[in-house]
Design a protein around this motif. Structure first.
Motif, PDB file in Angstrom:
ATOM      1  N   ILE A  41     -25.328  15.597 -16.127  1.00 47.65           N
ATOM      2  CA  ILE A  41     -25.350  16.052 -14.738  1.00 47.65           C
ATOM      3  C   ILE A  41     -25.986  14.990 -13.847  1.00 47.65           C
ATOM      4  CG2 ILE A  41     -26.400  17.740 -13.171  1.00 47.65           C
ATOM      5  CD1 ILE A  41     -26.026  19.807 -15.479  1.00 47.65           C
ATOM      6  N   ALA A  42     -27.089  14.411 -14.297  1.00 53.24           N
ATOM      7  CA  ALA A  42     -27.768  13.382 -13.502  1.00 53.24           C
ATOM      8  C   ALA A  42     -26.882  12.157 -13.311  1.00 53.24           C
ATOM      9  CB  ALA A  42     -29.092  12.992 -14.163  1.00 53.24           C
ATOM     10  N   VAL A  43     -26.238  11.706 -14.384  1.00 55.66           N
ATOM     11  CA  VAL A  43     -25.350  10.544 -14.292  1.00 55.66           C
ATOM     12  C   VAL A  43     -24.191  10.850 -13.352  1.00 55.66           C
ATOM     13  CG1 VAL A  43     -23.715   9.128 -15.603  1.00 55.66           C
ATOM     14  CG2 VAL A  43     -26.005   9.518 -16.500  1.00 55.66           C
ATOM     15  N   SER A  44     -23.597  12.027 -13.484  1.00 59.54           N
ATOM     16  CA  SER A  44     -22.484  12.411 -12.613  1.00 59.54           C
ATOM     17  C   SER A  44     -22.900  12.438 -11.154  1.00 59.54           C
ATOM     18  CB  SER A  44     -21.942  13.783 -13.016  1.00 59.54           C
ATOM     19  OG  SER A  44     -21.362  13.725 -14.285  1.00 59.54           O
ATOM     20  N   LEU A  71     -21.697   3.406 -17.950  1.00 55.62           N
ATOM     21  CA  LEU A  71     -22.279   4.740 -17.793  1.00 55.62           C
ATOM     22  C   LEU A  71     -21.240   5.841 -17.973  1.00 55.62           C
ATOM     23  CD1 LEU A  71     -24.655   4.157 -14.758  1.00 55.62           C
ATOM     24  CD2 LEU A  71     -25.312   4.600 -17.134  1.00 55.62           C
ATOM     25  N   GLY A  72     -19.989   5.454 -18.192  1.00 60.81           N
ATOM     26  CA  GLY A  72     -18.939   6.427 -18.468  1.00 60.81           C
ATOM     27  C   GLY A  72     -17.973   6.678 -17.324  1.00 60.81           C
ATOM     28  N   LEU A  73     -18.124   5.956 -16.205  1.00 56.51           N
ATOM     29  CA  LEU A  73     -17.226   6.156 -15.072  1.00 56.51           C
ATOM     30  C   LEU A  73     -15.855   5.563 -15.401  1.00 56.51           C
ATOM     31  CD1 LEU A  73     -17.072   7.181 -12.113  1.00 56.51           C
ATOM     32  CD2 LEU A  73     -17.493   4.815 -11.422  1.00 56.51           C
ATOM     33  N   ASP A  85     -15.191  14.442 -19.419  1.00 56.02           N
ATOM     34  CA  ASP A  85     -14.215  15.452 -19.029  1.00 56.02           C
ATOM     35  C   ASP A  85     -14.433  15.962 -17.611  1.00 56.02           C
ATOM     36  OD1 ASP A  85     -13.019  15.321 -21.514  1.00 56.02           O
ATOM     37  OD2 ASP A  85     -14.232  16.942 -22.344  1.00 56.02           O
ATOM     38  N   GLN A  86     -15.493  15.491 -16.955  1.00 56.12           N
ATOM     39  CA  GLN A  86     -15.817  15.984 -15.612  1.00 56.12           C
ATOM     40  C   GLN A  86     -15.113  15.154 -14.543  1.00 56.12           C
ATOM     41  OE1 GLN A  86     -19.967  16.083 -14.635  1.00 56.12           O
ATOM     42  NE2 GLN A  86     -19.603  17.034 -12.663  1.00 56.12           N
ATOM     43  N   LEU A  87     -14.332  15.819 -13.730  1.00 55.97           N
ATOM     44  CA  LEU A  87     -13.631  15.175 -12.619  1.00 55.97           C
ATOM     45  C   LEU A  87     -14.607  15.018 -11.452  1.00 55.97           C
ATOM     46  CD1 LEU A  87     -10.869  14.204 -11.482  1.00 55.97           C
ATOM     47  CD2 LEU A  87     -10.565  16.539 -10.637  1.00 55.97           C
ATOM     48  N   LEU A  88     -14.847  13.772 -11.033  1.00 52.50           N
ATOM     49  CA  LEU A  88     -15.713  13.538  -9.874  1.00 52.50           C
ATOM     50  C   LEU A  88     -14.914  13.610  -8.584  1.00 52.50           C
ATOM     51  CD1 LEU A  88     -17.968  10.589 -11.098  1.00 52.50           C
ATOM     52  CD2 LEU A  88     -18.408  13.050 -11.201  1.00 52.50           C
TER      53      LEU A  88
END
Length: 147
Positions: A43-46, A86-88, A131-134
């Motif tokens: 959550i923090a990274v996102s 960082l996964g972006l 899996d989280q769409l920003l």
């Protein structure tokens, strides 16, 4: 019903059973804490990466204008590499099949050269972390002509 000390039921289980139960509870606690820490980290990274998307948009605009050169180009490349670490992940390329879960259609056209809904132009790049769409990719979609 009366329980004997060795039947595993009742208040007087053996010390080995108590130790096994305590160990199982501790293992469950440890797994739950680990899972919660990972969720908080994601959550923090996102949240941080979401705040940097306008910076990446500005870099895209500068690249399109030919302004990302020399030292500034090296900084832009390094920034994108670190955000990727960082996964972006960016997405949205012309020719991709249109996916309403990933793409936001901002314009629509018909084309005889496509067999299904296809992204023909990317107006704004989309981003996700895991899996989280920003942000969905904003695209122009082409579909085959009617019958």
């Amino acid at each position: 019903m009366a329980h004997s000390p060795g039947d595993g039921e009742g208040p007087h289980t053996g010390p080995d059973e108590d130790l096994r139960r305590l160990k199982a509870e501790y293992d469950n606690y440890r797994r739950r804490v680990h899972r919660d820490r990972l969720a908080v980290r994601e959550i923090a990274v996102s949240n941080v990466l979401s705040r940097l998307l306008p910076v990446l948009d500005a870099l895209d605009q500068a690249r399109a204008a030919g302004e990302v050169v020399d030292g500034f180009g090296a900084v832009a490349d390094l920034l994108e590499a670190e955000l990727g670490a960082l996964g972006l992940v960016s997405f949205g390329e012309p020719g991709e099949p249109f996916d309403p879960g990933l793409h936001l259609a901002v314009a629509y056209t018909r084309s005889a050269v496509v067999t299904g809904p296809v992204c023909v132009e990317v107006v704004r790049t989309g981003y996700r972390v895991g899996d989280q769409l920003l942000r969905p990719a904003e695209v122009v979609v082409a579909e085959p002509p009617w019958g």
